[in-house]
Motif scaffolding. Structure first.
Motif, PDB file in Angstrom:
ATOM      1  N   TYR A  13       0.791  -1.248   0.000  1.00  0.00           N
ATOM      2  CA  TYR A  13       0.000   0.000   0.000  1.00  0.00           C
ATOM      3  C   TYR A  13       0.820   1.294   0.000  1.00  0.00           C
ATOM      4  O   TYR A  13       0.434   2.260  -0.622  1.00  0.00           O
ATOM      5  CB  TYR A  13      -0.955   0.058   1.212  1.00  0.00           C
ATOM      6  N   LEU A  14       1.938   1.357   0.724  1.00  0.00           N
ATOM      7  CA  LEU A  14       2.623   2.651   0.889  1.00  0.00           C
ATOM      8  C   LEU A  14       3.352   3.071  -0.383  1.00  0.00           C
ATOM      9  O   LEU A  14       3.996   2.241  -1.045  1.00  0.00           O
ATOM     10  CB  LEU A  14       3.614   2.592   2.061  1.00  0.00           C
ATOM     11  N   THR A  15       3.262   4.356  -0.700  1.00  0.00           N
ATOM     12  CA  THR A  15       3.887   4.854  -1.944  1.00  0.00           C
ATOM     13  C   THR A  15       4.587   6.202  -1.756  1.00  0.00           C
ATOM     14  O   THR A  15       4.991   6.815  -2.733  1.00  0.00           O
ATOM     15  CB  THR A  15       2.814   5.004  -3.052  1.00  0.00           C
ATOM     16  N   SER A  16       4.725   6.668  -0.511  1.00  0.00           N
ATOM     17  CA  SER A  16       5.290   8.011  -0.325  1.00  0.00           C
ATOM     18  C   SER A  16       6.753   8.073  -0.779  1.00  0.00           C
ATOM     19  O   SER A  16       7.164   9.047  -1.422  1.00  0.00           O
ATOM     20  CB  SER A  16       5.152   8.457   1.126  1.00  0.00           C
ATOM     21  N   ASP A  17       7.544   7.040  -0.494  1.00  0.00           N
ATOM     22  CA  ASP A  17       8.956   7.050  -0.926  1.00  0.00           C
ATOM     23  C   ASP A  17       9.059   6.944  -2.446  1.00  0.00           C
ATOM     24  O   ASP A  17       9.907   7.581  -3.072  1.00  0.00           O
ATOM     25  CB  ASP A  17       9.715   5.873  -0.298  1.00  0.00           C
ATOM     26  N   HIS A  18       8.186   6.131  -3.028  1.00  0.00           N
ATOM     27  CA  HIS A  18       8.169   5.968  -4.486  1.00  0.00           C
ATOM     28  C   HIS A  18       7.933   7.331  -5.161  1.00  0.00           C
ATOM     29  O   HIS A  18       8.672   7.744  -6.062  1.00  0.00           O
ATOM     30  CB  HIS A  18       7.045   4.974  -4.839  1.00  0.00           C
ATOM     31  N   ARG A  19       6.925   8.058  -4.679  1.00  0.00           N
ATOM     32  CA  ARG A  19       6.621   9.360  -5.303  1.00  0.00           C
ATOM     33  C   ARG A  19       7.775  10.343  -5.081  1.00  0.00           C
ATOM     34  O   ARG A  19       8.110  11.124  -5.970  1.00  0.00           O
ATOM     35  CB  ARG A  19       5.341   9.949  -4.700  1.00  0.00           C
ATOM     36  N   LEU A  20       8.377  10.285  -3.903  1.00  0.00           N
ATOM     37  CA  LEU A  20       9.480  11.202  -3.604  1.00  0.00           C
ATOM     38  C   LEU A  20      10.646  10.969  -4.576  1.00  0.00           C
ATOM     39  O   LEU A  20      11.237  11.913  -5.097  1.00  0.00           O
ATOM     40  CB  LEU A  20       9.928  10.979  -2.158  1.00  0.00           C
TER      41      LEU A  20
END
Ligand code: SF4
Ligand code: SF4
Length: 444
Positions: A170-177
């Motif tokens: 589910y987590l995607t914050s690092d991917h977008r960063l």
């Protein structure tokens, strides 16, 4: 063949529902509650009082020891009170509550969009800036970053590893960063290399983020000594020991720290925060948070000021779904359930996951059938079924002998158990028991 760690591991459904959603800025709330303990170590000491006027970036609580971190105001306004509030851990912690007025920033902070590549600071100057800015590990561990930049006497770092794995479903914050702030993150990596006096850095990224891998590779010609290593998708590859093994083949000994194999690991979010601290004089006052879940109307990634209530983030994603069963801070494997949405977003909040009722129900557990599946998947080579039994029976010395403290709490064992046994719950109990035993021993 793609690299990975050799022992155990699982591959739960990825459910990266917000991977294509660009980072949006979440509106500043009317009031923030900023906890003074958003990191591992001593809480910071409050340095403001009721009625004080503060600006964005101003210190409101000072580092309370070497392993601690400064806390800055994420908003401008008037201090309403200093009080205890429930944070994402479920416990009441001291916090500075500020009524927001306007959005006035500390003049020293460079708020321009200018990208600053070059720097000429010494290692000591960088560490001081990182420390002053209150930077902590943003992968979830929240260990104060300046401490990691000062290897203990008798040890030295040889390689920096940047953790871009984001293996939690589910987590995607690092991917977008990595996609949206790649250049800044690479400068942050160079700054960390300079601070550690190393000439090599590896960015480990799982292969389900091929766009981030290509993007960073396309930028690398301007950055000496940094390589990107694509990794096989396998949970919990984001664990420090697993990542070090995957990218270098080095094995951190039981009970040891990465520095034992001359490695230091920082998260991509931390590298970005270091860029902002050093190149922009910007303290850590906000972070990217994923808001997601199968019934969430608009899963997304938001830049959120610390102290913002989680409910504001849920509102921005379309409101709380009717079938909500559980709200988790973090991912489904290692996250913690929240009992209120009033809790503030803090430095360690990588995501908020809303699970529907049918997925969040716990099934009654059954007797162990000795299938050894939990042993097969344990990335630390432990025997989870045994650790549960000894914790249940409070055989504390036996728990210690079975290396319960090596458990990284990844939850892989509970995930695969066909008898739905709450292995991790009991293993955590075992770790607490051993921790208490060791503290008692050290007092003697
Ligand atoms: S939670 Fe601990 S015991 Fe269970 S698989 Fe992960 S490391 Fe092993
Ligand atoms: S996976 Fe569950 S049933 Fe199988 S050995 Fe481990 S605890 Fe027992």
């Amino acid at each position: 063949m793609l690299k990975t760690f050799p022992k155990g591991g699982i591959h739960p459904p990825e459910n990266k529902l917000s991977a294509d959603k660009k980072i949006e800025v979440l509106a500043i709330p009317k009031q923030v509650s900023i906890p003074v303990s958003q990191h591992i170590g001593a809480p910071a000491k409050v340095s403001v009082k009721k009625g004080d006027i503060v600006k964005v970036g101003q210190v409101i609580a000072e580092q309370g020891g070497f392993v601690s971190a400064n806390i800055h105001s994420s908003v401008s306004g008037k201090v309403f009170k200093v009080d205890a509030v429930i944070d994402t851990s479920g416990y009441k912690k001291q916090a500075v509550i500020i009524n927001v007025e306007g959005d006035e920033w500390d003049e020293k902070i460079d708020r321009s969009e200018d990208f600053i590549k070059d720097f000429n600071y010494s290692s000591e100057e960088i560490i001081k800036k990182v420390q002053e800015a209150g930077v902590v590990g943003l992968g979830g561990a929240t260990f104060p970053s300046h401490v990691k930049l000062m290897p203990p006497k008798g040890t030295k770092a040889e390689i920096l590893i940047i953790n871009g794995v984001e293996c939690e479903p589910y987590l995607t914050s690092d991917h977008r960063l990595m996609l949206e702030k790649g250049k800044e993150m690479l400068v942050g990596t160079e700054i960390l290399m300079k601070a550690l006096k190393v000439d090599k850095a590896i960015i480990g990224i799982e292969n389900n983020k091929s766009d981030a891998i290509s993007h960073l590779n396309s930028l690398l010609k301007d950055y000496k000594g940094i390589t990107v290593v694509p990794l096989k998708v396998q949970y919990p590859q984001g664990g420090e020991k697993q990542l070090i093994k995957a990218v270098t083949g080095r094995e951190v000994p039981s009970g040891g720290l990465p520095i034992a194999v001359e490695a230091v690991v920082h998260n991509v979010g931390t590298a970005y925060a270091v860029y902002e601290a050093v190149q922009k004089n910007k303290p850590l006052i906000e972070r990217v948070v994923t808001i997601t879940g199968k019934s969430v109307k608009n899963p997304g990634n938001y830049l959120v000021r610390f102290g913002t209530p989680v409910k504001d983030l849920i509102e921005a994603s379309g409101g709380l779904p009717e079938d909500t069963g559980k709200i988790i801070s973090g991912g489904p494997m290692m996250g913690k359930a929240l009992n209120t949405t009033d809790v503030p977003v803090a430095k360690g909040t990588s995501g908020i996951l809303i699970m529907p009722k049918d997925e969040s129900k716990r099934r009654a557990f059954k007797p162990c059938i000795r299938c050894a599946k939990c042993v097969e998947v344990c990335p630390m080579g432990l025997e989870p079924f045994l650790l549960m039994t000894v914790a249940e029976k409070a055989l504390i010395e036996r728990s210690e002998k079975e290396d319960v403290m090596d458990c990284i709490e990844c939850g892989s064992c509970s995930y695969v158990c066909p008898s739905d046994r709450p292995l991790l719950d009991y293993i955590r109990l075992g770790k607490n028991q051993v921790g208490a035993l060791r503290r008692a021993r050290s007092m003697k």
